[in-house]
Design a protein around this motif. Sequence first.
Motif, PDB file in Angstrom:
ATOM      1  N   MET A   1       0.843  -1.165   0.000  1.00 14.15           N
ATOM      2  CA  MET A   1       0.000   0.000   0.000  1.00 14.15           C
ATOM      3  C   MET A   1       0.891   1.232   0.000  1.00 14.15           C
ATOM      4  SD  MET A   1      -2.765   0.879   2.832  1.00 14.15           S
ATOM      5  CE  MET A   1      -3.724   2.298   2.776  1.00 14.15           C
ATOM      6  N   THR A   2       0.578   2.201  -0.839  1.00 14.06           N
ATOM      7  CA  THR A   2       1.372   3.407  -0.908  1.00 14.06           C
ATOM      8  C   THR A   2       0.560   4.595  -0.423  1.00 14.06           C
ATOM      9  OG1 THR A   2       0.704   3.797  -3.171  1.00 14.06           O
ATOM     10  CG2 THR A   2       2.713   2.553  -2.847  1.00 14.06           C
ATOM     11  N   THR A   3       1.223   5.532   0.216  1.00 15.29           N
ATOM     12  CA  THR A   3       0.579   6.759   0.661  1.00 15.29           C
ATOM     13  C   THR A   3       1.400   7.930   0.167  1.00 15.29           C
ATOM     14  OG1 THR A   3       1.799   6.743   2.724  1.00 15.29           O
ATOM     15  CG2 THR A   3      -0.367   5.699   2.747  1.00 15.29           C
ATOM     16  N   SER A   4       0.753   9.053  -0.021  1.00  9.03           N
ATOM     17  CA  SER A   4       1.421  10.243  -0.509  1.00  9.03           C
ATOM     18  C   SER A   4       1.566  11.224   0.645  1.00  9.03           C
ATOM     19  CB  SER A   4       0.607  10.866  -1.641  1.00  9.03           C
ATOM     20  OG  SER A   4       1.253  12.007  -2.120  1.00  9.03           O
TER      21      SER A   4
ATOM     22  N   SER B   1       6.099  17.017   0.713  1.00  8.37           N
ATOM     23  CA  SER B   1       7.524  17.240   0.931  1.00  8.37           C
ATOM     24  C   SER B   1       7.723  18.588   1.602  1.00  8.37           C
ATOM     25  CB  SER B   1       8.256  17.207  -0.408  1.00  8.37           C
ATOM     26  OG  SER B   1       9.604  17.541  -0.219  1.00  8.37           O
ATOM     27  N   LEU B   2       8.738  18.694   2.439  1.00  8.72           N
ATOM     28  CA  LEU B   2       9.002  19.939   3.139  1.00  8.72           C
ATOM     29  C   LEU B   2       9.788  20.922   2.278  1.00  8.72           C
ATOM     30  CD1 LEU B   2       9.953  18.491   6.627  1.00  8.72           C
ATOM     31  CD2 LEU B   2       7.778  19.464   5.932  1.00  8.72           C
ATOM     32  N   THR B   3      10.570  20.431   1.323  1.00 10.43           N
ATOM     33  CA  THR B   3      11.442  21.307   0.549  1.00 10.43           C
ATOM     34  C   THR B   3      10.886  21.664  -0.812  1.00 10.43           C
ATOM     35  OG1 THR B   3      12.643  19.406  -0.327  1.00 10.43           O
ATOM     36  CG2 THR B   3      13.484  20.408   1.687  1.00 10.43           C
ATOM     37  N   ALA B   4       9.898  20.960  -1.312  1.00  7.40           N
ATOM     38  CA  ALA B   4       9.381  21.222  -2.648  1.00  7.40           C
ATOM     39  C   ALA B   4       7.871  21.067  -2.653  1.00  7.40           C
ATOM     40  CB  ALA B   4      10.020  20.269  -3.653  1.00  7.40           C
ATOM     41  N   LYS B   5       7.262  21.471  -3.755  1.00 12.46           N
ATOM     42  CA  LYS B   5       5.820  21.373  -3.877  1.00 12.46           C
ATOM     43  C   LYS B   5       5.358  19.986  -4.307  1.00 12.46           C
ATOM     44  CE  LYS B   5       5.272  26.222  -4.934  1.00 12.46           C
ATOM     45  NZ  LYS B   5       4.861  27.219  -5.912  1.00 12.46           N
ATOM     46  N   LYS B   6       6.280  19.159  -4.740  1.00 19.83           N
ATOM     47  CA  LYS B   6       5.926  17.807  -5.163  1.00 19.83           C
ATOM     48  C   LYS B   6       5.699  16.907  -3.952  1.00 19.83           C
ATOM     49  CE  LYS B   6      10.746  16.651  -5.687  1.00 19.83           C
ATOM     50  NZ  LYS B   6      11.789  16.308  -6.576  1.00 19.83           N
ATOM     51  N   SER B   7       5.091  15.768  -4.158  1.00 24.42           N
ATOM     52  CA  SER B   7       4.851  14.860  -3.042  1.00 24.42           C
ATOM     53  C   SER B   7       5.658  13.588  -3.228  1.00 24.42           C
ATOM     54  CB  SER B   7       3.366  14.527  -2.964  1.00 24.42           C
ATOM     55  OG  SER B   7       2.974  13.851  -4.134  1.00 24.42           O
ATOM     56  N   LEU B   8       5.974  12.948  -2.122  1.00 28.69           N
ATOM     57  CA  LEU B   8       6.709  11.696  -2.135  1.00 28.69           C
ATOM     58  C   LEU B   8       5.734  10.542  -1.944  1.00 28.69           C
ATOM     59  CD1 LEU B   8       9.682  12.642   0.191  1.00 28.69           C
ATOM     60  CD2 LEU B   8       9.692  12.547  -2.280  1.00 28.69           C
ATOM     61  N   VAL B   9       6.041   9.432  -2.538  1.00 31.54           N
ATOM     62  CA  VAL B   9       5.228   8.235  -2.375  1.00 31.54           C
ATOM     63  C   VAL B   9       5.983   7.288  -1.459  1.00 31.54           C
ATOM     64  CG1 VAL B   9       4.206   6.268  -3.544  1.00 31.54           C
ATOM     65  CG2 VAL B   9       4.131   8.505  -4.601  1.00 31.54           C
ATOM     66  N   VAL B  10       5.335   6.848  -0.395  1.00 34.89           N
ATOM     67  CA  VAL B  10       5.951   5.960   0.586  1.00 34.89           C
ATOM     68  C   VAL B  10       5.252   4.609   0.500  1.00 34.89           C
ATOM     69  CG1 VAL B  10       6.465   5.608   3.015  1.00 34.89           C
ATOM     70  CG2 VAL B  10       6.423   7.916   2.086  1.00 34.89           C
ATOM     71  N   THR B  11       6.028   3.546   0.342  1.00 32.34           N
ATOM     72  CA  THR B  11       5.457   2.204   0.266  1.00 32.34           C
ATOM     73  C   THR B  11       5.185   1.676   1.663  1.00 32.34           C
ATOM     74  OG1 THR B  11       7.592   1.109   0.302  1.00 32.34           O
ATOM     75  CG2 THR B  11       6.761   1.765  -1.851  1.00 32.34           C
ATOM     76  N   GLU B  12       4.591   0.491   1.723  1.00 30.32           N
ATOM     77  CA  GLU B  12       4.299  -0.100   3.028  1.00 30.32           C
ATOM     78  C   GLU B  12       5.563  -0.510   3.768  1.00 30.32           C
ATOM     79  OE1 GLU B  12       3.872  -3.401  -0.050  1.00 30.32           O
ATOM     80  OE2 GLU B  12       3.230  -1.345   0.121  1.00 30.32           O
ATOM     81  N   TYR B  13       6.703  -0.562   3.053  1.00 30.64           N
ATOM     82  CA  TYR B  13       7.968  -0.928   3.679  1.00 30.64           C
ATOM     83  C   TYR B  13       8.747   0.299   4.150  1.00 30.64           C
ATOM     84  CZ  TYR B  13       6.797  -5.194   1.250  1.00 30.64           C
ATOM     85  OH  TYR B  13       6.144  -6.291   0.781  1.00 30.64           O
ATOM     86  N   GLY B  14       8.201   1.487   3.956  1.00 26.79           N
ATOM     87  CA  GLY B  14       8.848   2.708   4.399  1.00 26.79           C
ATOM     88  C   GLY B  14       9.805   3.317   3.396  1.00 26.79           C
ATOM     89  N   LYS B  15       9.849   2.783   2.175  1.00 28.62           N
ATOM     90  CA  LYS B  15      10.749   3.317   1.157  1.00 28.62           C
ATOM     91  C   LYS B  15      10.057   4.485   0.446  1.00 28.62           C
ATOM     92  CE  LYS B  15      12.986  -1.084   0.258  1.00 28.62           C
ATOM     93  NZ  LYS B  15      13.242  -2.105  -0.747  1.00 28.62           N
ATOM     94  N   GLN B  16      10.814   5.529   0.140  1.00 26.01           N
ATOM     95  CA  GLN B  16      10.263   6.685  -0.538  1.00 26.01           C
ATOM     96  C   GLN B  16      10.680   6.675  -2.001  1.00 26.01           C
ATOM     97  OE1 GLN B  16      11.560  10.154   1.521  1.00 26.01           O
ATOM     98  NE2 GLN B  16      10.072   9.917   3.162  1.00 26.01           N
ATOM     99  N   ASN B  17       9.750   7.051  -2.846  1.00 34.51           N
ATOM    100  CA  ASN B  17      10.019   7.191  -4.265  1.00 34.51           C
ATOM    101  C   ASN B  17       9.778   8.647  -4.614  1.00 34.51           C
ATOM    102  OD1 ASN B  17      10.292   7.066  -6.980  1.00 34.51           O
ATOM    103  ND2 ASN B  17       8.659   5.591  -7.328  1.00 34.51           N
ATOM    104  N   MET B  18      10.854   9.431  -4.767  1.00 33.25           N
ATOM    105  CA  MET B  18      10.685  10.848  -5.024  1.00 33.25           C
ATOM    106  C   MET B  18      10.462  11.149  -6.499  1.00 33.25           C
ATOM    107  SD  MET B  18      14.459  12.230  -4.356  1.00 33.25           S
ATOM    108  CE  MET B  18      15.849  11.181  -4.600  1.00 33.25           C
TER     109      MET B  18
END
Length: 74
Positions: free
Chosen positions: A1-4, A7-24
């Motif tokens: 499951m991924t959640t969005s 981001s604190l530094t940019a207007k884009k959002s990061l996708v975080v998987t259920e394992y805690g990995k981020q895909n910027m």
Amino acid sequence: MTTSTPSLTAKKSLVVTEYGKQNMFAYEAPMQLEENYTNYPEEAEKTNGRWAMIGFVSLMVSYVFTGQVLPGVF
């Protein structure tokens, strides 16, 4: 499951998987338009002409050194 998450530094959002990995890289890149597009056809024509001249000179050099138009073919 991924959640969005935002981001604190940019207007884009990061996708975080259920394992805690981020895909910027999980956002769509914005379109980049060239402001001064009027000179492009002239520059492209000059570039094509220059590549043709380089090809012709290399053809002549290969003929002088090998005696064949396309070495190994003719």
